[in-house]
Design an enzyme around this catalytic site. Sequence first.
Site, mmCIF file in Angstrom:
data_model
loop_
_atom_site.group_PDB
_atom_site.id
_atom_site.type_symbol
_atom_site.label_atom_id
_atom_site.label_comp_id
_atom_site.label_asym_id
_atom_site.label_seq_id
_atom_site.Cartn_x
_atom_site.Cartn_y
_atom_site.Cartn_z
ATOM 1 N N GLN A 200 0.871 -1.179 0.000
ATOM 2 C CA GLN A 200 0.000 0.000 0.000
ATOM 3 C C GLN A 200 0.906 1.227 0.000
ATOM 4 O OE1 GLN A 200 -3.638 -0.444 -0.092
ATOM 5 N NE2 GLN A 200 -2.724 -2.398 -0.746
ATOM 6 N N GLY A 241 -12.210 2.755 2.966
ATOM 7 C CA GLY A 241 -11.215 1.871 2.346
ATOM 8 C C GLY A 241 -10.221 2.616 1.476
ATOM 9 N N HIS A 242 -9.196 1.910 1.052
ATOM 10 C CA HIS A 242 -8.116 2.547 0.295
ATOM 11 C C HIS A 242 -8.606 3.097 -1.045
ATOM 12 C CE1 HIS A 242 -6.743 -1.663 -1.353
ATOM 13 N NE2 HIS A 242 -8.033 -1.515 -1.413
ATOM 14 N N ASN A 243 -8.061 4.284 -1.355
ATOM 15 C CA ASN A 243 -8.346 4.966 -2.614
ATOM 16 C C ASN A 243 -9.783 5.460 -2.750
ATOM 17 O OD1 ASN A 243 -6.121 2.620 -3.459
ATOM 18 N ND2 ASN A 243 -5.694 4.719 -4.092
ATOM 19 N N SER A 261 -11.836 2.423 -3.385
ATOM 20 C CA SER A 261 -11.976 3.072 -4.686
ATOM 21 C C SER A 261 -13.376 3.582 -4.982
ATOM 22 C CB SER A 261 -11.531 2.132 -5.824
ATOM 23 O OG SER A 261 -10.181 1.770 -5.619
#
Lengths: 339, 339, 339
Positions: A200, A241-243, A261
Amino acid sequence: MPSPPDFSAAELAERFGLQLHGNGAERVVGVGTLAGAEPGQLAFLANPRYRSQLGQTRASVVVMRADDAVDHSGTALLASDPYTAFAKLAALFAQLPQREPGIHPSADIHPSTTIAADAHVGAFCSIGARSRIEAGAVIGPGCVIGEDCVVGAGSELIARVTLVTRVRLGARCLLHPGAVLGADGFGLAMDGGHWIKVPQLGGVVLGNDCEIGANTTIDRGAIEDTVLGDDVRLDNQIQVGHNARIGSHTAMAGCSAVAGSARIGNYCLIGGGVGVLGHLEICDRVVITAMSLVTSSIREPGEYSSGTPLMDNRSWRRNAARFKQLDRIARRLPAIRDE
Amino acid sequence: MPSPPDFSAAELAERFGLQLHGNGAERVVGVGTLAGAEPGQLAFLANPRYRSQLGQTRASVVVMRADDAVDHSGTALLASDPYTAFAKLAALFAQLPQREPGIHPSADIHPSTTIAADAHVGAFCSIGARSRIEAGAVIGPGCVIGEDCVVGAGSELIARVTLVTRVRLGARCLLHPGAVLGADGFGLAMDGGHWIKVPQLGGVVLGNDCEIGANTTIDRGAIEDTVLGDDVRLDNQIQVGHNARIGSHTAMAGCSAVAGSARIGNYCLIGGGVGVLGHLEICDRVVITAMSLVTSSIREPGEYSSGTPLMDNRSWRRNAARFKQLDRIARRLPAIRDE
Amino acid sequence: MPSPPDFSAAELAERFGLQLHGNGAERVVGVGTLAGAEPGQLAFLANPRYRSQLGQTRASVVVMRADDAVDHSGTALLASDPYTAFAKLAALFAQLPQREPGIHPSADIHPSTTIAADAHVGAFCSIGARSRIEAGAVIGPGCVIGEDCVVGAGSELIARVTLVTRVRLGARCLLHPGAVLGADGFGLAMDGGHWIKVPQLGGVVLGNDCEIGANTTIDRGAIEDTVLGDDVRLDNQIQVGHNARIGSHTAMAGCSAVAGSARIGNYCLIGGGVGVLGHLEICDRVVITAMSLVTSSIREPGEYSSGTPLMDNRSWRRNAARFKQLDRIARRLPAIRDE
């Protein structure tokens, strides 16, 4: 401690540009609810459903709409939006603890950090390499800030906040205890029957004036950053969450979650316990009611919901069992086309 | 460490007023499950579904109902409620770490605090102005206690608990790691296109004998306090919004959430992942099943549910699609009136 | 800091046994997305839906399937599983902070602990009696480890992790900030109108290569242990109740919850916000979609779901109201038998 606040109704009217109704000499030393206020306290009436309490209130001054004041014998401050006016007035009575500039002797600070002279760093804080704490920022006790982070001017980490790595906060952000920003996103790839971790490598970027609730988590991006705009307000125990990207002025209630995302627009209102699946887009000015699950992109502003109503358990069991037959039930009937 | 516990079946029967069945000389040095216990261990049989395990158990002593013991050849302690009896018996075998009275030299304590001589304050704790730690209280390592808090007599904060400000705990409360009490409630008002914060001037008040799970959050009130009664038991990762009230002896399972100003009665059982919307009232002795959403007040005791049953994904897709047509399906049929 | 990574496409192809397409002399100094990459960066194409971005990408090298590369003019590394290949390649570009062996002078360590010479213990850590930190383990700042815990070789607690008591981690586990393992399970028995606590005498055991997300909680067992197998991957804010068992290689997304004594098999994929009731069994290779509730055991591999689709609020209200009549609607029709 500063001397306790004490204002006349007239002073308050003038300071906030509100119209005075009644006795401008009334003193206000604190705030209360319409039902619970004591003399010397300021209350407000915004929700008509509480209008009946106005007759009995002991509050010395009440913030309300002009039309609610017409036959009110007491003192009032008139506002088109009493709740917003009250929010500003009440700030006068919030006695916040002083956080003196300086670094607590117990703090563990990497030599490569930059900490503004007027910033506050509390007891048992850890700050890692190349991180920067800007003017007037407050880092409360027990915070851990890793490498390459920025805490913007006037931002405050109340206590026990973690910024893992590559977390950049704008100005005047407020982070509540237990919040964790910049932990690894949940990126896994299957390789011969076991998981391998997808590194990450991104960070987390917050705009100005964001508020992050207690025990809320915002993961850092896999390649690019996880991004919140300006004035984003997240309640407690939210997972981002990521992005993911969350637009400016969007507010999310407690326990909601945004998967990796996903992109949420500006001025959205996300209810408590809502889930948003990954890689979706939600346009501006969307309202999602509590505990709904968003499974596809939303392109039209408006209010959206999922779920079923609460019932006594016996009725619920009967109806829920029929849900399993719903398609067969429908097929018994002449074709029903989606509108 | 104290010497390890070792009791005879007869001693245990006498100490807890239970009837002895079989050999009172059996020694008990620990506890186990019916299936997993070894000789020297005490087990229990409460759920009839495990009755078949009784024949094979190697436990030296089993707590059970009298009627289950009739043809049991081994030693038993007879109780009308074996689970409750086991809970009391097992406490003899819980070897809890000693927390010696005194303040760890690393702790950062404001001079205006009051800390009982026999209280324990662990390493890396911060305690703010005017807070009070009462007799026999235990503040584990890494806790942050802000201004104007009270930790009642015999209460314990296991580790890394945060009491932000104006949090008052009764006697014998137990708070697990990561719990955050007294953070700002989520109060926002829209002002010319951006959010302004509604000051959160209240506190949090817990009665006696409350338990608060790991990473659970309880916000402080906006004007008045957020209030939990006596003997309220909250599991992990629960969110309680500002000005909520939870009645005495109510238990809530993990990940449930109560929005602002909701009122929950006494002796309620709230399942895991349940949501309760703001400003609702739930009367005493209400049971809500897991992951239900309470959208209106509940005035009758009983069990309530929402949601749909789990299905294989293919069937679920077919039925869920029909849910979107449900009103039109119903309108094809002779009028159905709500009962 | 080590010198920044810099590889040629040919070096990368050889190191990871990938077929090279195009110019092996291309330099790679970092990673990017297909859409966002700059020259000198490595990107990947796994999801066909992004294939259109391939023509415009500025990435110097792209990992993709052989068939996607056929008419690709740029340089590529060919992999049957581009995402997994990218995960391995990207690890070369993750510049992780060094955690030097040794114990920070501020750490509070019980004399009876065992800490490997090459382990790292950060600032403001507390480690309790009889706990063991094995070779190469990293305990980040602000962690609290209680009595009788084991942190296996090469495991890392990033920061502010709590292991309450009797928590045993295998090798190479990774625990993110705010995680709480080994807190009391939620065990209560009613005794004369108030709750008494059921002592939680078990522990928590994790296998090797487990990852535990930020603010995730895993309670210790009542009598026996709560057990996770090898290579179990838990995202953020997950709740695992006492005596639950989660099989090897199972992954759970954020905010899911497993109630006490539930057993989940190997290679399961549990979606975000899913709930699993207590004492259930879920067999191997089961997929549960987001926010579903599992109310009975699952004995067949496959994908399972519950819930209703998202709708505009007006339509939802109409349909949800009919859900309350569903059983009566069905009874208007010729008998429908469950298939």
